[in-house]
Design a protein around this motif. Sequence first.
Motif, PDB file in Angstrom:
ATOM      1  N   GLU A   1       0.053   8.453  -5.929  1.00 29.35           N
ATOM      2  CA  GLU A   1      -0.864   9.480  -5.778  1.00 29.35           C
ATOM      3  C   GLU A   1      -1.331   9.788  -4.241  1.00 29.35           C
ATOM      4  OE1 GLU A   1      -1.888  11.797  -7.590  1.00 29.35           O
ATOM      5  OE2 GLU A   1      -1.145  11.135  -9.337  1.00 29.35           O
TER       6      GLU A   1
ATOM      7  N   TYR B   1      -3.926  10.057  -2.177  1.00 31.05           N
ATOM      8  CA  TYR B   1      -4.968   9.515  -1.667  1.00 31.05           C
ATOM      9  C   TYR B   1      -5.119   7.787  -2.362  1.00 31.05           C
ATOM     10  CZ  TYR B   1      -6.003  14.189  -0.641  1.00 31.05           C
ATOM     11  OH  TYR B   1      -5.984  15.578   0.122  1.00 31.05           O
ATOM     12  N   TRP B   2      -4.196   7.338  -2.976  1.00 29.62           N
ATOM     13  CA  TRP B   2      -4.233   6.300  -3.502  1.00 29.62           C
ATOM     14  C   TRP B   2      -3.690   5.161  -2.309  1.00 29.62           C
ATOM     15  CZ3 TRP B   2      -6.555   2.800  -6.644  1.00 29.62           C
ATOM     16  CH2 TRP B   2      -5.465   1.669  -6.613  1.00 29.62           C
ATOM     17  N   ASP B   3      -4.409   4.172  -1.952  1.00 28.39           N
ATOM     18  CA  ASP B   3      -4.236   3.314  -0.916  1.00 28.39           C
ATOM     19  C   ASP B   3      -4.050   1.887  -1.210  1.00 28.39           C
ATOM     20  OD1 ASP B   3      -3.325   2.738   1.860  1.00 28.39           O
ATOM     21  OD2 ASP B   3      -5.054   2.179   2.582  1.00 28.39           O
ATOM     22  N   GLY B   4      -3.852   1.767  -2.518  1.00 27.75           N
ATOM     23  CA  GLY B   4      -3.563   0.278  -3.131  1.00 27.75           C
ATOM     24  C   GLY B   4      -2.223  -0.027  -3.394  1.00 27.75           C
ATOM     25  N   GLU B   5      -1.953  -1.062  -3.966  1.00 25.69           N
ATOM     26  CA  GLU B   5      -0.511  -1.461  -4.006  1.00 25.69           C
ATOM     27  C   GLU B   5       0.204  -0.403  -4.910  1.00 25.69           C
ATOM     28  OE1 GLU B   5       1.239  -4.699  -6.828  1.00 25.69           O
ATOM     29  OE2 GLU B   5       0.276  -5.550  -4.995  1.00 25.69           O
ATOM     30  N   THR B   6       1.515  -0.010  -4.487  1.00 21.50           N
ATOM     31  CA  THR B   6       2.268   1.124  -5.201  1.00 21.50           C
ATOM     32  C   THR B   6       3.668   0.555  -5.519  1.00 21.50           C
ATOM     33  OG1 THR B   6       2.691   3.352  -5.254  1.00 21.50           O
ATOM     34  CG2 THR B   6       2.833   2.317  -3.148  1.00 21.50           C
TER      35      THR B   6
ATOM     36  N   SER C   1       0.980  -1.318   0.088  1.00 25.18           N
ATOM     37  CA  SER C   1       0.074   0.068   0.124  1.00 25.18           C
ATOM     38  C   SER C   1       0.914   1.346  -0.003  1.00 25.18           C
ATOM     39  CB  SER C   1      -0.892  -0.023   1.114  1.00 25.18           C
ATOM     40  OG  SER C   1      -0.151   0.404   2.333  1.00 25.18           O
ATOM     41  N   ARG C   2       0.198   2.315  -0.561  1.00 27.44           N
ATOM     42  CA  ARG C   2       1.030   3.427  -0.702  1.00 27.44           C
ATOM     43  C   ARG C   2       1.023   4.024   0.929  1.00 27.44           C
ATOM     44  NH1 ARG C   2       0.736   8.728   0.380  1.00 27.44           N
ATOM     45  NH2 ARG C   2       1.875  10.139  -0.978  1.00 27.44           N
ATOM     46  N   PHE C   3      -0.044   3.709   1.736  1.00 20.20           N
ATOM     47  CA  PHE C   3       0.071   4.231   2.970  1.00 20.20           C
ATOM     48  C   PHE C   3       1.385   3.543   3.603  1.00 20.20           C
ATOM     49  CE2 PHE C   3      -0.911   3.429   7.462  1.00 20.20           C
ATOM     50  CZ  PHE C   3      -1.181   4.881   8.081  1.00 20.20           C
ATOM     51  N   GLY C   4       1.364   2.522   3.631  1.00 22.61           N
ATOM     52  CA  GLY C   4       2.646   1.690   4.435  1.00 22.61           C
ATOM     53  C   GLY C   4       4.122   2.211   3.817  1.00 22.61           C
TER      54      GLY C   4
ATOM     55  N   ALA D   1       4.529   5.333   2.652  1.00 16.12           N
ATOM     56  CA  ALA D   1       4.738   6.651   3.164  1.00 16.12           C
ATOM     57  C   ALA D   1       5.057   6.553   4.686  1.00 16.12           C
ATOM     58  CB  ALA D   1       3.325   7.328   2.946  1.00 16.12           C
TER      59      ALA D   1
END
Length: 288
Positions: A234, A236-241, A195-198, A200
């Motif tokens: 992006e 607000y994208w929280d999928g795989e990145t 995830s992008r959250f991870g 970041a």
Amino acid sequence: MGWLAAGDGYEVALVEGRVAARATAGRAAGRQLKSLPKQVREHPETERLRRFAEWLDRHAAACVAQVDTWMVSSLPVPTALVAEVWPDEAWQSVLRDLVVVGDDPEEAGFLRDVTGSGELRVVNLDGETVRLSPVTVTLPHPVLLPDLEDLREFAAELGVVQRVEQIHRATWTRPAGLADRSVEVTEFARGRFASRFGLAARATSLGYRVSGGYVTCAVRDAGRAVGASVWIGEPYWDGETETGALTWNDREGRRLPLREVGPVAWSEGMRMAAALYAGRAVEEGEDA
């Protein structure tokens, strides 16, 4: 810091950064207790010590951050300032044993002491303690130290432990023969994260800034402000990145050709990109 009265029969003090208590009467008089009795935990003196301990932690962290900034950017620091803060234990623990350079850039050594008059006592690579009185002192970024390997070996002999990562900091040297139009490094691109959250969160935990879709770090290289950045997706994208390419920009936001990136900015940008990439998801199995 001495022991302070905290109600009938008890005293409190800061011991290794935490509030400790001891009895002042009975069989346990003078002995430090394993835990704080309820009446001590709720005493105003205990709360004041807790707040003071929290302030000390913030102060120590601020000292580390400031000295790290001086070192990463190789900024000249007034020697008078170093002498002024040296008696402070938090400052001294960060500054002691860092490699410093005075007026002669060829004479680097480990800072061991500073007198009130501003005289630095430095141990050089010959094992001699020399006294320096420059107007300013520099804590060089390791990529700028020509004797880095010798300094590392000598530090091991001396048992030097640096609070700010300097001589053992991972460094990268810009390769020769880069194309004139090259503006990005892809060595650490395509690192996959769930995830992008991870990703970041990893960047933030490493001390880097997340701005929009990029992880960034700012560096001063030979007096020039340079920013390194890696695309992470992006906001607000929280999928795989995946991690993107590494690029550098000047203060005006102009993307720098790789051949214009200085040694410190190159090393710090590569260090950031490598640290992010190291946390990627790694496939296992025969087809990985």
